[in-house]
Design a protein around this motif. Structure first.
Motif, PDB file in Angstrom:
ATOM      1  N   ILE A 123     -71.253 -74.750 -39.258  1.00 44.81           N
ATOM      2  CA  ILE A 123     -69.953 -75.525 -38.306  1.00 44.81           C
ATOM      3  C   ILE A 123     -68.802 -74.412 -38.018  1.00 44.81           C
ATOM      4  CG2 ILE A 123     -68.064 -77.275 -38.326  1.00 44.81           C
ATOM      5  CD1 ILE A 123     -70.265 -79.043 -40.096  1.00 44.81           C
ATOM      6  N   SER A 124     -68.492 -73.780 -39.075  1.00 46.25           N
ATOM      7  CA  SER A 124     -67.411 -72.667 -38.791  1.00 46.25           C
ATOM      8  C   SER A 124     -67.724 -71.823 -37.591  1.00 46.25           C
ATOM      9  CB  SER A 124     -67.121 -72.128 -40.378  1.00 46.25           C
ATOM     10  OG  SER A 124     -66.262 -71.331 -40.007  1.00 46.25           O
ATOM     11  N   LYS A 125     -68.949 -71.283 -37.685  1.00 46.65           N
ATOM     12  CA  LYS A 125     -69.407 -70.536 -36.577  1.00 46.65           C
ATOM     13  C   LYS A 125     -69.115 -71.001 -35.282  1.00 46.65           C
ATOM     14  CE  LYS A 125     -72.167 -67.388 -39.242  1.00 46.65           C
ATOM     15  NZ  LYS A 125     -73.704 -66.907 -39.742  1.00 46.65           N
ATOM     16  N   ALA A 126     -69.592 -72.250 -35.181  1.00 43.67           N
ATOM     17  CA  ALA A 126     -69.802 -72.774 -33.814  1.00 43.67           C
ATOM     18  C   ALA A 126     -68.001 -73.040 -33.582  1.00 43.67           C
ATOM     19  CB  ALA A 126     -70.171 -74.389 -34.052  1.00 43.67           C
ATOM     20  N   ILE A 127     -67.406 -73.427 -34.298  1.00 44.51           N
ATOM     21  CA  ILE A 127     -65.848 -73.536 -34.000  1.00 44.51           C
ATOM     22  C   ILE A 127     -65.239 -72.302 -33.646  1.00 44.51           C
ATOM     23  CG2 ILE A 127     -63.591 -73.988 -35.026  1.00 44.51           C
ATOM     24  CD1 ILE A 127     -64.992 -76.049 -36.791  1.00 44.51           C
ATOM     25  N   VAL A 128     -65.448 -71.205 -34.356  1.00 45.23           N
ATOM     26  CA  VAL A 128     -65.015 -69.740 -34.100  1.00 45.23           C
ATOM     27  C   VAL A 128     -65.389 -69.403 -32.764  1.00 45.23           C
ATOM     28  CG1 VAL A 128     -64.861 -67.647 -34.916  1.00 45.23           C
ATOM     29  CG2 VAL A 128     -64.271 -69.316 -36.470  1.00 45.23           C
ATOM     30  N   ASN A 129     -66.996 -69.347 -32.558  1.00 48.50           N
ATOM     31  CA  ASN A 129     -67.480 -68.727 -31.405  1.00 48.50           C
ATOM     32  C   ASN A 129     -66.988 -69.499 -30.181  1.00 48.50           C
ATOM     33  OD1 ASN A 129     -68.755 -66.846 -32.962  1.00 48.50           O
ATOM     34  ND2 ASN A 129     -70.746 -67.757 -33.250  1.00 48.50           N
ATOM     35  N   GLY A 130     -66.982 -70.837 -30.224  1.00 47.95           N
ATOM     36  CA  GLY A 130     -66.426 -71.575 -29.009  1.00 47.95           C
ATOM     37  C   GLY A 130     -65.185 -71.334 -28.703  1.00 47.95           C
ATOM     38  N   GLY A 131     -64.248 -71.123 -29.808  1.00 47.30           N
ATOM     39  CA  GLY A 131     -62.882 -70.597 -29.578  1.00 47.30           C
ATOM     40  C   GLY A 131     -62.857 -69.180 -28.802  1.00 47.30           C
ATOM     41  N   ILE A 132     -63.681 -68.161 -29.127  1.00 45.63           N
ATOM     42  CA  ILE A 132     -63.593 -66.816 -28.849  1.00 45.63           C
ATOM     43  C   ILE A 132     -63.886 -67.184 -27.324  1.00 45.63           C
ATOM     44  CG2 ILE A 132     -64.733 -64.756 -28.488  1.00 45.63           C
ATOM     45  CD1 ILE A 132     -64.929 -64.974 -31.604  1.00 45.63           C
ATOM     46  N   LYS A 133     -64.837 -67.740 -26.955  1.00 42.26           N
ATOM     47  CA  LYS A 133     -65.225 -68.010 -25.464  1.00 42.26           C
ATOM     48  C   LYS A 133     -64.187 -68.578 -24.553  1.00 42.26           C
ATOM     49  CE  LYS A 133     -69.261 -69.871 -25.897  1.00 42.26           C
ATOM     50  NZ  LYS A 133     -70.782 -70.388 -25.865  1.00 42.26           N
ATOM     51  N   SER A 134     -63.631 -69.499 -25.001  1.00 47.10           N
ATOM     52  CA  SER A 134     -62.429 -70.182 -24.509  1.00 47.10           C
ATOM     53  C   SER A 134     -61.365 -69.112 -24.231  1.00 47.10           C
ATOM     54  CB  SER A 134     -61.909 -71.409 -25.124  1.00 47.10           C
ATOM     55  OG  SER A 134     -62.983 -72.510 -25.002  1.00 47.10           O
ATOM     56  N   PHE A 135     -60.979 -68.461 -25.235  1.00 47.54           N
ATOM     57  CA  PHE A 135     -59.901 -67.683 -24.998  1.00 47.54           C
ATOM     58  C   PHE A 135     -60.492 -66.523 -23.873  1.00 47.54           C
ATOM     59  CE2 PHE A 135     -58.496 -63.289 -26.305  1.00 47.54           C
ATOM     60  CZ  PHE A 135     -56.879 -63.633 -26.380  1.00 47.54           C
ATOM     61  N   VAL A 136     -61.604 -66.059 -23.872  1.00 47.32           N
ATOM     62  CA  VAL A 136     -62.105 -64.960 -23.001  1.00 47.32           C
ATOM     63  C   VAL A 136     -61.762 -65.768 -21.598  1.00 47.32           C
ATOM     64  CG1 VAL A 136     -64.034 -63.859 -21.900  1.00 47.32           C
ATOM     65  CG2 VAL A 136     -63.560 -63.547 -24.497  1.00 47.32           C
TER      66      VAL A 136
END
Length: 186
Positions: A123-136
């Motif tokens: 779950i933590s990886k899903a949240i973080v990776n999704g956040g990085i993509k949205s930031f980009v």
């Protein structure tokens, strides 16, 4: 091209460093190794890095810790491992680094497959990776001076042909793409 590679001693960094040093000048940085030290969870450390390393054309980040475990074991402290290190670390790298990167330079961040296709106990990886993509995606609309930003979203590195991984990062820094999430071997 002068490239700042953060996380050069990690799993992906050990693949990219020798591939890129053939055609580019590579400056490595990491928490415990490299030409320079940087702690991505500390914005002062990131600021110090960019004050020490000058004339950067591209910044690649392949660093950042994340917690792995099931929902019942997840708490704020464990979730913050990924948020502070991988998500905010890469965000701060861009927020601070944009002032230091050469005109028409590029940032390449690393997210991961879990942002699109989560699996149990991540779950933590899903949240973080999704956040990085949205930031980009959002940041690519506002960077100035011709600076570009992309993210590489790899599947499990052990399952990816080395050339595919190298080509994805090369595409991000050597081509003129901006705001792209480059998926590798989903």
């Amino acid at each position: 091209m002068k490239i700042l590679l953060i996380g050069a001693n990690g799993e992906i960094g050990k693949i990219l460093y020798p591939a890129f040093e053939k055609n580019h000048e590579i400056i490595s940085a990491g928490r415990n190794s490299g030409d320079f030290r940087v702690d991505l969870s500390d914005s002062n450390s990131i600021e110090k890095l960019f004050e020490e390393v000058k004339n950067i054309d591209a910044c690649i980040c392949v660093a950042g810790d994340c917690y792995t475990g099931d929902l019942l074991s997840l708490d704020e402290k464990k979730l913050n491992i990924g948020i502070q290190n991988k998500l905010l670390g890469q965000i701060n790298l861009v927020l601070i680094g944009q002032k230091h990167l050469n005109d028409n330079g590029s940032f390449t961040l690393t997210s991961g497959k879990m942002g699109d296709k989560p699996v149990k106990n991540n779950i933590s990886k899903a949240i973080v990776n999704g956040g990085i993509k949205s930031f980009v995606l959002a940041t690519s609309l506002e960077l100035e001076r011709g600076i570009r930003i992309n993210a590489i979203s790899p599947a499990k590195v052990a399952d990816i042909p080395t050339e595919d991984l190298i080509n994805a990062y090369a595409k991000s820094i050597e081509e003129t793409i901006n705001g792209e999430i480059i998926k590798v071997n989903y």
